[in-house]
Each structure stands twice: as structure tokens, then as C-alpha cells.
Scaffold this motif. Structure first.
Motif, PDB file in Angstrom:
ATOM      1  N   LEU A  92       0.982  -1.242   0.017  1.00 41.52           N
ATOM      2  CA  LEU A  92       0.090  -0.086   0.038  1.00 41.52           C
ATOM      3  C   LEU A  92       0.930   1.420   0.391  1.00 41.52           C
ATOM      4  O   LEU A  92       0.541   2.738  -0.630  1.00 41.52           O
ATOM      5  CB  LEU A  92      -0.356  -0.014   0.997  1.00 41.52           C
ATOM      6  N   VAL A  93       2.009   1.434   0.449  1.00 36.54           N
ATOM      7  CA  VAL A  93       2.839   2.841   0.608  1.00 36.54           C
ATOM      8  C   VAL A  93       3.369   2.656  -0.433  1.00 36.54           C
ATOM      9  O   VAL A  93       3.538   2.244  -1.677  1.00 36.54           O
ATOM     10  CB  VAL A  93       4.453   1.794   1.012  1.00 36.54           C
ATOM     11  N   GLY A  94       3.120   4.218  -1.425  1.00 37.07           N
ATOM     12  CA  GLY A  94       2.842   5.104  -2.457  1.00 37.07           C
ATOM     13  C   GLY A  94       2.271   5.452  -2.963  1.00 37.07           C
ATOM     14  O   GLY A  94       2.153   5.634  -4.063  1.00 37.07           O
ATOM     15  N   GLN A  95       0.328   4.111  -3.065  1.00 35.34           N
ATOM     16  CA  GLN A  95      -0.744   4.472  -3.086  1.00 35.34           C
ATOM     17  C   GLN A  95      -1.162   5.577  -3.474  1.00 35.34           C
ATOM     18  O   GLN A  95      -0.878   6.022  -1.703  1.00 35.34           O
ATOM     19  CB  GLN A  95      -1.368   3.578  -2.872  1.00 35.34           C
ATOM     20  N   SER A  96      -1.872   6.125  -3.818  1.00 36.32           N
ATOM     21  CA  SER A  96      -3.219   7.386  -2.987  1.00 36.32           C
ATOM     22  C   SER A  96      -4.636   7.023  -2.961  1.00 36.32           C
ATOM     23  O   SER A  96      -4.750   6.245  -3.833  1.00 36.32           O
ATOM     24  CB  SER A  96      -2.753   8.898  -4.259  1.00 36.32           C
ATOM     25  N   GLY A  97      -5.496   8.004  -2.512  1.00 40.41           N
ATOM     26  CA  GLY A  97      -6.634   7.955  -1.723  1.00 40.41           C
ATOM     27  C   GLY A  97      -7.149   9.051  -1.575  1.00 40.41           C
ATOM     28  O   GLY A  97      -6.478   9.778  -1.392  1.00 40.41           O
ATOM     29  N   LEU A  98      -7.539   8.932  -1.203  1.00 44.14           N
ATOM     30  CA  LEU A  98      -8.573  10.657  -0.887  1.00 44.14           C
ATOM     31  C   LEU A  98      -9.375  10.505   1.022  1.00 44.14           C
ATOM     32  O   LEU A  98      -8.813   9.153   1.327  1.00 44.14           O
ATOM     33  CB  LEU A  98      -9.947  11.111  -1.378  1.00 44.14           C
ATOM     34  N   ALA A  99      -9.054  11.259   1.811  1.00 42.23           N
ATOM     35  CA  ALA A  99      -9.781  11.446   3.176  1.00 42.23           C
ATOM     36  C   ALA A  99     -11.600  11.099   2.864  1.00 42.23           C
ATOM     37  O   ALA A  99     -11.614  12.218   2.164  1.00 42.23           O
ATOM     38  CB  ALA A  99      -8.492  12.454   3.756  1.00 42.23           C
ATOM     39  N   SER A 100     -11.391  10.766   3.465  1.00 40.08           N
ATOM     40  CA  SER A 100     -13.388  10.239   3.690  1.00 40.08           C
ATOM     41  C   SER A 100     -13.639  10.743   4.899  1.00 40.08           C
ATOM     42  O   SER A 100     -14.873  11.252   4.211  1.00 40.08           O
ATOM     43  CB  SER A 100     -13.107   8.810   3.551  1.00 40.08           C
ATOM     44  N   GLU A 101     -12.503  11.539   5.945  1.00 47.41           N
ATOM     45  CA  GLU A 101     -13.627  12.960   6.549  1.00 47.41           C
ATOM     46  C   GLU A 101     -12.594  13.112   7.161  1.00 47.41           C
ATOM     47  O   GLU A 101     -11.779  13.245   6.800  1.00 47.41           O
ATOM     48  CB  GLU A 101     -13.628  11.472   7.955  1.00 47.41           C
ATOM     49  N   ALA A 102     -13.158  14.726   7.162  1.00 47.51           N
ATOM     50  CA  ALA A 102     -11.676  15.422   8.512  1.00 47.51           C
ATOM     51  C   ALA A 102     -10.847  14.165   9.239  1.00 47.51           C
ATOM     52  O   ALA A 102     -11.114  13.380  10.184  1.00 47.51           O
ATOM     53  CB  ALA A 102     -12.470  16.390   9.022  1.00 47.51           C
TER      54      ALA A 102
END
Length: 146
Positions: A92-102
Motif C-alpha cells: 500500500l505504501v506509495g498508493q494514493s487515496g482520499l480522506a473520507s472524513e476530516a
């Protein structure tokens, strides 16, 4: 070259000993194979007697076994936590994602593909912030702003 063994004999011996390593438990025959290979390489470069070959092979065995001891010791000191084999979470290191919550106090959740993961960062992020995974601590991902 009187009474000397051909370098090709040493080379074949190195290959045979290396293949013997496969069914034998432990990892010590490979060091003898390395010594035989080194003896073959030197034998191709210089013309020497059988006694010199055997003395060189003996010394090479001793040196390679001592080197092997230190290699295995260093690997053992690293421990199993540094072994990346069968650690799918490190993929998973290096992958990108979105913060689903603050993120609050550096803790929140990140959406990666179709899964929500616990995450921690060195700052608070607003929901929807693009993040990059930099490390994995247990079941929590360490992230930073992309």
C-alpha cells in the motif's frame, strides 16, 4: 601445469555443490560452492600446482564460511519485522487515496479503492484531501498530503 586439476573441474564442482544445496537443510554448502567457483576463476587466470589449488580452495572455504556466518548473523539481527515477504500491507505504501472524513488530531480515515482504512498524519486534513500512503503501522496507514 603438472598434476593440477583443470579449472573446469573446479567450475563443475561449484555447480554440483550449489545444486546439492537444494535438498540439504541449512545453507552452508553454497559457501563451499563459492570457494570452488573462486578457485576455478583463479585457475583460469594462473597456472598453479595441485597443492596450491587445494591450499587456495581450503582458504577460500574458510573465508567464505566466515563471511556466510556474518551474513546470516546480520540477517538474523534484522528480525522478521523487516522482512517484506508476505507483507501485503507494505504494497500500500506509495498508493494514493482520499480522506473520507476530516482528520482530527492527525487521525482519520482514508478511502483506498473500495476500502476505508484508519490513517494517521502529521497534520489535520479536510475530507476529500488527496493523500499518499508513506508507511503502515499495524492496521493504520501513515499518510501525507499529495
Amino acid at each position: 601445469m603438472t598434476g593440477a586439476i583443470s579449472p573446469w573441474v573446479w567450475a563443475v564442482a561449484a555447480v554440483v555443490i550449489a545444486f546439492l544445496e537444494l535438498p540439504v537443510p541449512g545453507n552452508y554448502l553454497i559457501w563451499f560452492a563459492c570457494a570452488a567457483a573462486l578457485t576455478a576463476l583463479v585457475g583460469f587466470a594462473i597456472d598453479w600446482t595441485l597443492n596450491a589449488q587445494l591450499a587456495f580452495f581450503s582458504a577460500a572455504c574458510l573465508i567464505s564460511c566466515v563471511a556466510g556466518y556474518f551474513v546470516y548473523r546480520r540477517l538474523a539481527l534484522r528480525g522478521p519485522d523487516t522482512d517484506v515477504v508476505n507483507r501485503r500491507d507494505l504494497e500500500l505504501v506509495g498508493q494514493s487515496g482520499l480522506a473520507s472524513e476530516a482528520f482530527v488530531n492527525g487521525h482519520g480515515r482514508i478511502r483506498l479503492n473500495d476500502t476505508l482504512w484508519l490513517a494517521e498524519g502529521d497534520e489535520d486534513f479536510a475530507a476529500g484531501t488527496a493523500l499518499t500512503i508513506t508507511a503502515v503501522h499495524g492496521t493504520s496507514l501513515v499518510v501525507r498530503r499529495k
